[in-house]
Scaffold this motif. Structure first.
Motif, mmCIF file in Angstrom:
data_model
loop_
_atom_site.group_PDB
_atom_site.id
_atom_site.type_symbol
_atom_site.label_atom_id
_atom_site.label_comp_id
_atom_site.label_asym_id
_atom_site.label_seq_id
_atom_site.Cartn_x
_atom_site.Cartn_y
_atom_site.Cartn_z
ATOM 1 N N GLY A 283 0.821 -1.199 0.000
ATOM 2 C CA GLY A 283 0.000 0.000 0.000
ATOM 3 C C GLY A 283 0.856 1.250 0.000
ATOM 4 O O GLY A 283 2.089 1.193 0.115
ATOM 5 N N GLY A 284 0.202 2.393 -0.144
ATOM 6 C CA GLY A 284 0.936 3.658 -0.132
ATOM 7 C C GLY A 284 0.083 4.784 -0.649
ATOM 8 O O GLY A 284 -1.128 4.649 -0.820
ATOM 9 N N LEU A 285 0.743 5.913 -0.868
ATOM 10 C CA LEU A 285 0.100 7.109 -1.401
ATOM 11 C C LEU A 285 0.393 7.196 -2.889
ATOM 12 O O LEU A 285 1.557 7.142 -3.294
ATOM 13 N N VAL A 286 -0.648 7.351 -3.686
ATOM 14 C CA VAL A 286 -0.483 7.408 -5.130
ATOM 15 C C VAL A 286 -1.455 8.436 -5.705
ATOM 16 O O VAL A 286 -2.529 8.652 -5.134
ATOM 17 N N GLN A 287 -1.078 9.045 -6.808
ATOM 18 C CA GLN A 287 -1.966 10.001 -7.451
ATOM 19 C C GLN A 287 -3.029 9.270 -8.264
ATOM 20 O O GLN A 287 -2.822 8.134 -8.723
ATOM 21 N N ALA A 288 -4.142 9.927 -8.459
ATOM 22 C CA ALA A 288 -5.203 9.362 -9.288
ATOM 23 C C ALA A 288 -4.642 9.010 -10.660
ATOM 24 O O ALA A 288 -3.860 9.757 -11.236
ATOM 25 N N GLY A 289 -5.050 7.840 -11.152
ATOM 26 C CA GLY A 289 -4.534 7.344 -12.422
ATOM 27 C C GLY A 289 -3.339 6.429 -12.277
ATOM 28 O O GLY A 289 -2.946 5.758 -13.241
ATOM 29 N N GLY A 290 -2.762 6.386 -11.092
ATOM 30 C CA GLY A 290 -1.585 5.552 -10.863
ATOM 31 C C GLY A 290 -1.955 4.098 -10.574
ATOM 32 O O GLY A 290 -3.123 3.706 -10.645
ATOM 33 N N SER A 291 -0.922 3.312 -10.260
ATOM 34 C CA SER A 291 -1.105 1.878 -10.033
ATOM 35 C C SER A 291 -0.383 1.444 -8.758
ATOM 36 O O SER A 291 0.600 2.081 -8.340
ATOM 37 N N LEU A 292 -0.866 0.361 -8.190
ATOM 38 C CA LEU A 292 -0.213 -0.271 -7.054
ATOM 39 C C LEU A 292 -0.378 -1.774 -7.191
ATOM 40 O O LEU A 292 -1.381 -2.254 -7.744
ATOM 41 N N ARG A 293 0.572 -2.517 -6.636
ATOM 42 C CA ARG A 293 0.424 -3.962 -6.530
ATOM 43 C C ARG A 293 0.509 -4.338 -5.060
ATOM 44 O O ARG A 293 1.542 -4.141 -4.411
ATOM 45 N N LEU A 294 -0.596 -4.864 -4.549
ATOM 46 C CA LEU A 294 -0.654 -5.311 -3.165
ATOM 47 C C LEU A 294 -0.281 -6.779 -3.089
ATOM 48 O O LEU A 294 -0.601 -7.555 -3.989
ATOM 49 N N SER A 295 0.367 -7.152 -1.991
ATOM 50 C CA SER A 295 0.753 -8.544 -1.766
ATOM 51 C C SER A 295 0.166 -9.045 -0.461
ATOM 52 O O SER A 295 0.080 -8.284 0.510
ATOM 53 N N CYS A 296 -0.178 -10.303 -0.442
ATOM 54 C CA CYS A 296 -0.661 -10.969 0.779
ATOM 55 C C CYS A 296 0.132 -12.258 0.920
ATOM 56 O O CYS A 296 -0.087 -13.211 0.154
ATOM 57 N N ALA A 297 1.055 -12.281 1.865
ATOM 58 C CA ALA A 297 1.894 -13.449 2.085
ATOM 59 C C ALA A 297 1.339 -14.287 3.224
ATOM 60 O O ALA A 297 1.097 -13.769 4.320
ATOM 61 N N ALA A 298 1.141 -15.570 2.960
ATOM 62 C CA ALA A 298 0.641 -16.489 3.980
ATOM 63 C C ALA A 298 1.802 -17.247 4.608
ATOM 64 O O ALA A 298 2.727 -17.667 3.901
ATOM 65 N N SER A 299 1.743 -17.438 5.920
ATOM 66 C CA SER A 299 2.815 -18.145 6.619
ATOM 67 C C SER A 299 2.891 -19.605 6.172
ATOM 68 O O SER A 299 3.952 -20.227 6.218
ATOM 69 N N GLU A 300 1.760 -20.134 5.721
ATOM 70 C CA GLU A 300 1.716 -21.466 5.151
ATOM 71 C C GLU A 300 0.416 -21.583 4.362
ATOM 72 O O GLU A 300 -0.479 -20.739 4.480
ATOM 73 N N ARG A 301 0.351 -22.613 3.556
ATOM 74 C CA ARG A 301 -0.869 -22.821 2.774
ATOM 75 C C ARG A 301 -1.469 -24.146 3.213
ATOM 76 O O ARG A 301 -0.804 -25.186 3.135
ATOM 77 N N THR A 302 -2.704 -24.112 3.704
ATOM 78 C CA THR A 302 -3.353 -25.310 4.228
ATOM 79 C C THR A 302 -4.663 -25.569 3.495
ATOM 80 O O THR A 302 -5.133 -24.745 2.702
ATOM 81 N N ASP A 303 -5.261 -26.716 3.824
ATOM 82 C CA ASP A 303 -6.542 -27.066 3.197
ATOM 83 C C ASP A 303 -7.662 -26.119 3.616
ATOM 84 O O ASP A 303 -8.722 -26.119 2.994
ATOM 85 N N SER A 304 -7.422 -25.328 4.644
ATOM 86 C CA SER A 304 -8.448 -24.385 5.099
ATOM 87 C C SER A 304 -8.389 -23.078 4.339
ATOM 88 O O SER A 304 -9.115 -22.145 4.655
ATOM 89 N N MET A 305 -7.506 -22.998 3.344
ATOM 90 C CA MET A 305 -7.303 -21.745 2.620
ATOM 91 C C MET A 305 -7.534 -21.935 1.130
ATOM 92 O O MET A 305 -6.682 -21.620 0.312
#
Length: 125
Positions: A9-31
């Protein structure tokens, strides 16, 4: 318990782009499903986009459809949200959530068991 950590996340001007990331500590059958929601001040948490880890099923809110892409990297246990042509109305805290089964209801926060701490996105006009 699985930890989800958002970043990008961050501050960006209108028309700009961002790439958000979501890192999981592990990947399980509940996800089986990973989604992004956002919450603006004094408003409810709302669905933005979601995906299965295989990418075989995705969903987008109308508000971001056509200018966002969600993707999942199983090797890195990370889900991404690319946001383009950002608008001031996109300003919010963006949260990543995981669900074992959403029953077709991508947009209900109650269907998600785990949440990250959120990352702030601010779009200036």
């Amino acid at each position: 318990q699985v930890r989800l950590v958002e970043s990008g996340g961050g501050l960006v001007q209108a028309g700009g782009s961002l790439r958000l990331s979501c890192a999981a500590s592990e990947r399980t059958d509940s996800m089986n499903v990973m989604s992004w929601f956002r919450q603006a001040p004094r408003k409810d948490r709302v669905f933005v986009a979601g995906t299965t880890w295989s990418g075989g099923s995705t969903a987008y809110a109308d508000s971001v459809k056509g200018r966002s892409t969600i993707s999942a990297d199983k090797a890195k246990n990370t889900v991404y949200l690319q946001l383009n042509n950002l608008k001031p109305d996109d300003t919010a805290v963006y949260y990543c959530g995981s669900s074992r089964s959403i029953g077709g209801e991508w947009d209900r926060p109650s269907q998600y068991e785990n949440w990250g701490q959120g990352t702030q996105v601010t779009v200036s006009s």
